[in-house]
Design a protein around this motif. Structure first.
Motif, PDB file in Angstrom:
ATOM      1  N   LYS A  27       0.647  -1.135   0.045  1.00 23.49           N
ATOM      2  CA  LYS A  27       0.173  -0.013   0.004  1.00 23.49           C
ATOM      3  C   LYS A  27       0.807   1.279  -0.092  1.00 23.49           C
ATOM      4  O   LYS A  27       0.635   2.220   0.722  1.00 23.49           O
ATOM      5  N   ILE A  28       2.000   1.281  -0.702  1.00 22.51           N
ATOM      6  CA  ILE A  28       2.861   2.555  -0.868  1.00 22.51           C
ATOM      7  C   ILE A  28       2.290   3.250  -2.053  1.00 22.51           C
ATOM      8  O   ILE A  28       1.870   2.704  -3.184  1.00 22.51           O
ATOM      9  N   SER A  29       2.174   4.543  -1.762  1.00 26.94           N
ATOM     10  CA  SER A  29       1.516   5.176  -2.808  1.00 26.94           C
ATOM     11  C   SER A  29       2.290   5.297  -4.243  1.00 26.94           C
ATOM     12  O   SER A  29       3.399   5.031  -4.037  1.00 26.94           O
ATOM     13  N   ARG A  30       1.610   5.697  -5.091  1.00 26.79           N
ATOM     14  CA  ARG A  30       2.262   5.717  -6.546  1.00 26.79           C
ATOM     15  C   ARG A  30       3.364   6.700  -6.451  1.00 26.79           C
ATOM     16  O   ARG A  30       4.452   6.182  -7.086  1.00 26.79           O
ATOM     17  N   LYS A  31       3.061   7.903  -6.172  1.00 24.89           N
ATOM     18  CA  LYS A  31       4.039   8.732  -5.993  1.00 24.89           C
ATOM     19  C   LYS A  31       5.322   8.339  -5.247  1.00 24.89           C
ATOM     20  O   LYS A  31       6.520   8.801  -6.065  1.00 24.89           O
ATOM     21  N   LYS A  32       5.202   7.804  -4.273  1.00 23.22           N
ATOM     22  CA  LYS A  32       6.426   7.147  -3.482  1.00 23.22           C
ATOM     23  C   LYS A  32       7.248   6.284  -4.472  1.00 23.22           C
ATOM     24  O   LYS A  32       8.177   6.127  -4.564  1.00 23.22           O
ATOM     25  N   GLN A  33       6.239   5.226  -4.985  1.00 26.69           N
ATOM     26  CA  GLN A  33       6.759   4.033  -5.615  1.00 26.69           C
ATOM     27  C   GLN A  33       7.624   4.578  -6.819  1.00 26.69           C
ATOM     28  O   GLN A  33       8.699   3.798  -7.061  1.00 26.69           O
ATOM     29  N   LEU A  34       7.277   5.636  -7.622  1.00 25.62           N
ATOM     30  CA  LEU A  34       8.031   6.206  -8.675  1.00 25.62           C
ATOM     31  C   LEU A  34       9.543   6.566  -8.155  1.00 25.62           C
ATOM     32  O   LEU A  34      10.452   6.783  -8.911  1.00 25.62           O
ATOM     33  N   GLU A  35       9.517   6.958  -6.955  1.00 26.88           N
ATOM     34  CA  GLU A  35      11.050   7.437  -6.576  1.00 26.88           C
ATOM     35  C   GLU A  35      11.607   6.467  -5.643  1.00 26.88           C
ATOM     36  O   GLU A  35      12.759   6.122  -6.224  1.00 26.88           O
ATOM     37  N   LEU A  36      10.937   5.243  -4.943  1.00 26.65           N
ATOM     38  CA  LEU A  36      11.480   4.208  -4.379  1.00 26.65           C
ATOM     39  C   LEU A  36      11.971   3.142  -5.423  1.00 26.65           C
ATOM     40  O   LEU A  36      13.213   2.708  -5.221  1.00 26.65           O
ATOM     41  N   VAL A  37      11.151   2.744  -6.335  1.00 23.28           N
ATOM     42  CA  VAL A  37      11.815   1.520  -7.019  1.00 23.28           C
ATOM     43  C   VAL A  37      13.016   1.808  -8.039  1.00 23.28           C
ATOM     44  O   VAL A  37      13.833   0.987  -7.805  1.00 23.28           O
ATOM     45  N   PRO A  38      13.185   3.007  -8.418  1.00 27.81           N
ATOM     46  CA  PRO A  38      14.590   3.282  -9.166  1.00 27.81           C
ATOM     47  C   PRO A  38      15.746   3.288  -8.128  1.00 27.81           C
ATOM     48  O   PRO A  38      16.846   2.741  -8.611  1.00 27.81           O
ATOM     49  N   GLU A  39      15.330   3.884  -6.804  1.00 23.97           N
ATOM     50  CA  GLU A  39      16.385   3.938  -6.007  1.00 23.97           C
ATOM     51  C   GLU A  39      16.827   2.560  -5.338  1.00 23.97           C
ATOM     52  O   GLU A  39      18.065   2.156  -5.244  1.00 23.97           O
ATOM     53  N   LEU A  40      15.702   1.638  -5.228  1.00 24.81           N
ATOM     54  CA  LEU A  40      16.267   0.314  -4.864  1.00 24.81           C
ATOM     55  C   LEU A  40      17.043  -0.450  -5.960  1.00 24.81           C
ATOM     56  O   LEU A  40      17.903  -1.018  -5.865  1.00 24.81           O
ATOM     57  N   LEU A  41      16.658  -0.467  -6.971  1.00 25.68           N
ATOM     58  CA  LEU A  41      17.166  -0.928  -8.180  1.00 25.68           C
ATOM     59  C   LEU A  41      18.575  -0.552  -8.350  1.00 25.68           C
ATOM     60  O   LEU A  41      19.460  -1.353  -8.478  1.00 25.68           O
ATOM     61  N   GLU A  42      18.973   0.815  -8.263  1.00 25.44           N
ATOM     62  CA  GLU A  42      20.366   1.322  -8.056  1.00 25.44           C
ATOM     63  C   GLU A  42      21.095   0.780  -6.963  1.00 25.44           C
ATOM     64  O   GLU A  42      22.197   0.279  -7.089  1.00 25.44           O
ATOM     65  N   LEU A  43      20.513   0.681  -5.927  1.00 20.21           N
ATOM     66  CA  LEU A  43      21.035   0.170  -4.534  1.00 20.21           C
ATOM     67  C   LEU A  43      21.630  -1.312  -4.767  1.00 20.21           C
ATOM     68  O   LEU A  43      22.744  -1.651  -4.485  1.00 20.21           O
ATOM     69  N   VAL A  44      20.848  -1.973  -5.570  1.00 20.40           N
ATOM     70  CA  VAL A  44      21.261  -3.514  -5.729  1.00 20.40           C
ATOM     71  C   VAL A  44      22.083  -3.599  -7.005  1.00 20.40           C
ATOM     72  O   VAL A  44      22.349  -4.855  -7.414  1.00 20.40           O
ATOM     73  N   GLY A  45      22.271  -2.729  -7.687  1.00 23.07           N
ATOM     74  CA  GLY A  45      22.981  -2.868  -8.997  1.00 23.07           C
ATOM     75  C   GLY A  45      22.326  -3.096 -10.095  1.00 23.07           C
ATOM     76  O   GLY A  45      22.911  -3.920 -11.116  1.00 23.07           O
ATOM     77  N   LEU A  46      21.163  -3.077 -10.177  1.00 21.24           N
ATOM     78  CA  LEU A  46      20.262  -3.464 -11.406  1.00 21.24           C
ATOM     79  C   LEU A  46      19.599  -2.260 -12.077  1.00 21.24           C
ATOM     80  O   LEU A  46      18.589  -2.294 -12.504  1.00 21.24           O
ATOM     81  N   GLY A  47      19.992  -1.091 -11.779  1.00 22.10           N
ATOM     82  CA  GLY A  47      19.519   0.153 -12.347  1.00 22.10           C
ATOM     83  C   GLY A  47      19.399   0.264 -13.922  1.00 22.10           C
ATOM     84  O   GLY A  47      18.353   0.779 -14.367  1.00 22.10           O
ATOM     85  N   ASN A  48      20.525  -0.358 -14.348  1.00 20.05           N
ATOM     86  CA  ASN A  48      20.263  -0.471 -15.886  1.00 20.05           C
ATOM     87  C   ASN A  48      19.665  -1.676 -16.537  1.00 20.05           C
ATOM     88  O   ASN A  48      19.593  -1.620 -17.849  1.00 20.05           O
ATOM     89  N   VAL A  49      18.884  -2.397 -15.697  1.00 22.66           N
ATOM     90  CA  VAL A  49      18.221  -3.725 -16.466  1.00 22.66           C
ATOM     91  C   VAL A  49      16.666  -3.835 -15.731  1.00 22.66           C
ATOM     92  O   VAL A  49      16.047  -4.751 -15.830  1.00 22.66           O
ATOM     93  N   GLY A  50      16.484  -2.432 -15.324  1.00 23.43           N
ATOM     94  CA  GLY A  50      15.162  -2.433 -14.667  1.00 23.43           C
ATOM     95  C   GLY A  50      13.866  -2.783 -15.527  1.00 23.43           C
ATOM     96  O   GLY A  50      12.997  -3.389 -14.911  1.00 23.43           O
ATOM     97  N   LYS A  51      14.119  -2.647 -16.758  1.00 24.21           N
ATOM     98  CA  LYS A  51      12.872  -2.810 -17.818  1.00 24.21           C
ATOM     99  C   LYS A  51      13.000  -4.291 -18.297  1.00 24.21           C
ATOM    100  O   LYS A  51      12.210  -4.613 -19.127  1.00 24.21           O
ATOM    101  N   ARG A  52      14.088  -5.104 -17.975  1.00 19.00           N
ATOM    102  CA  ARG A  52      14.279  -6.451 -18.484  1.00 19.00           C
ATOM    103  C   ARG A  52      13.382  -7.380 -17.686  1.00 19.00           C
ATOM    104  O   ARG A  52      13.217  -7.289 -16.610  1.00 19.00           O
ATOM    105  N   ARG A  53      12.869  -8.460 -18.648  1.00 22.14           N
ATOM    106  CA  ARG A  53      12.183  -9.405 -17.797  1.00 22.14           C
ATOM    107  C   ARG A  53      13.073 -10.205 -16.791  1.00 22.14           C
ATOM    108  O   ARG A  53      14.263 -10.590 -17.252  1.00 22.14           O
ATOM    109  N   VAL A  54      12.507 -10.603 -15.695  1.00 22.44           N
ATOM    110  CA  VAL A  54      13.241 -11.488 -14.769  1.00 22.44           C
ATOM    111  C   VAL A  54      13.823 -12.668 -15.284  1.00 22.44           C
ATOM    112  O   VAL A  54      14.783 -13.301 -15.077  1.00 22.44           O
ATOM    113  N   GLU A  55      13.057 -13.346 -16.230  1.00 16.59           N
ATOM    114  CA  GLU A  55      13.334 -14.618 -16.690  1.00 16.59           C
ATOM    115  C   GLU A  55      14.512 -14.724 -17.551  1.00 16.59           C
ATOM    116  O   GLU A  55      15.297 -15.688 -17.770  1.00 16.59           O
ATOM    117  N   THR A  56      15.059 -13.400 -17.897  1.00 12.40           N
ATOM    118  CA  THR A  56      16.338 -13.183 -18.502  1.00 12.40           C
ATOM    119  C   THR A  56      17.659 -13.017 -17.467  1.00 12.40           C
ATOM    120  O   THR A  56      18.763 -13.077 -17.928  1.00 12.40           O
TER     121      THR A  56
END
Length: 263
Positions: A111-140
């Motif tokens: 139940k995280i607001s969409r506004k916060k999600q748009l900030e949080l998701v890119p931040e977390l992807l960068e934190l774990v080193g996946l910022g450049n592959v965020g749009k790739r399917r996980v199956e790859t």
């Protein structure tokens, strides 16, 4: 302390018999805030049962458990708001979705607001080193990338405590190294981490304190030097002599101590 466990017991009924299996036989330990605490033991020793109880997925048969000051029996919702968990392997992800969409989906569940999600998701992807592959399917993704994404998922609710149940299982050396580095960074940020692992070198590198559990009982609990002191000079000499015979590295490691205590 952020986790307090006193005389924790868990018994399971055995199907079609009147017998019961004691998975936990009255274990006690505590974990300090910001600590990486290792729970080591053989398969069937009671590690996963302990994690399931602490993460409110399973009620104990008896005993006392407090997490962040809340009682496991009556405050499970308040506890769930403060914790998250990561299992080894590739569970808890949707492979046909992208990394971003996985995080957006789980953020909706929190139940995280969409506004916060748009900030949080890119931040977390960068934190774990996946910022450049965020749009790739996980199956790859490789196993290591999937595990890093699971860490990002577990951080969505900004938990105080993270339970890591064999998180490096199946990872290659590079993936395991990346995972250990992320765990260290999380600890620096003040997260409390309970780690189960079969990799003694991993526990040796990461953990502030270690508890060894065997047959549902805590064999020992303390820092690595405190645990190492359980080995007598005579036993230490024998371990070293055996290593010389086998032409192995001449040093007494956590793995040597662990095997000595659980055999």
């Amino acid at each position: 302390m952020v986790i307090s466990v006193k005389n924790l017991k868990r018994t399971f009924s055995i199907r079609d018999t009147v017998e019961a299996f004691e998975a936990l036989k009255g274990i006690s330990f505590s974990i300090q805030r910001g600590e990486i605490f290792g729970l080591l033991g053989p398969n069937g020793a009671g590690k996963s049962t302990t994690i399931k109880i602490l993460s409110t997925m399973l009620l104990p048969t008896s005993g006392e458990v407090e997490i962040s000051g809340f009682d496991i029996y009556k405050d499970e919702q308040k506890i769930r708001e403060r914790i998250n968990f990561i299992f080894g392997g590739e569970r808890s992800l949707y492979f046909r979705l992208s990394a971003e969409d996985n995080l957006f989906y789980f953020a909706d569940l929190y139940k995280i607001s969409r506004k916060k999600q748009l900030e949080l998701v890119p931040e977390l992807l960068e934190l774990v080193g996946l910022g450049n592959v965020g749009k790739r399917r996980v199956e790859t993704f490789s196993k290591g990338m999937k595990q890093r994404l699971q860490i990002a998922r577990a951080l969505l609710n900004d938990p105080e405590i993270i339970f890591l149940d064999e998180p490096s299982i199946g990872l290659d050396p590079v993936g395991a190294l990346e995972l250990r580095n992320i765990i260290k960074e999380l600890a620096k940020k003040g997260k409390t981490i309970l780690l189960t692992t079969h990799y003694m070198a991993e526990a040796e590198e990461l953990c502030d304190r270690i508890a060894i559990i065997n047959h549902g009982e805590i064999v020992t609990c303390g820092t690595l030097p405190e645990i190492a002191s359980l080995i007598s000079d005579e036993e230490r000499t024998k371990i070293l002599q055996d290593k010389v015979k086998e032409q192995r590295e001449i040093d007494v490691t956590l793995e040597d101590i662990y095997l000595h205590l659980v055999r």
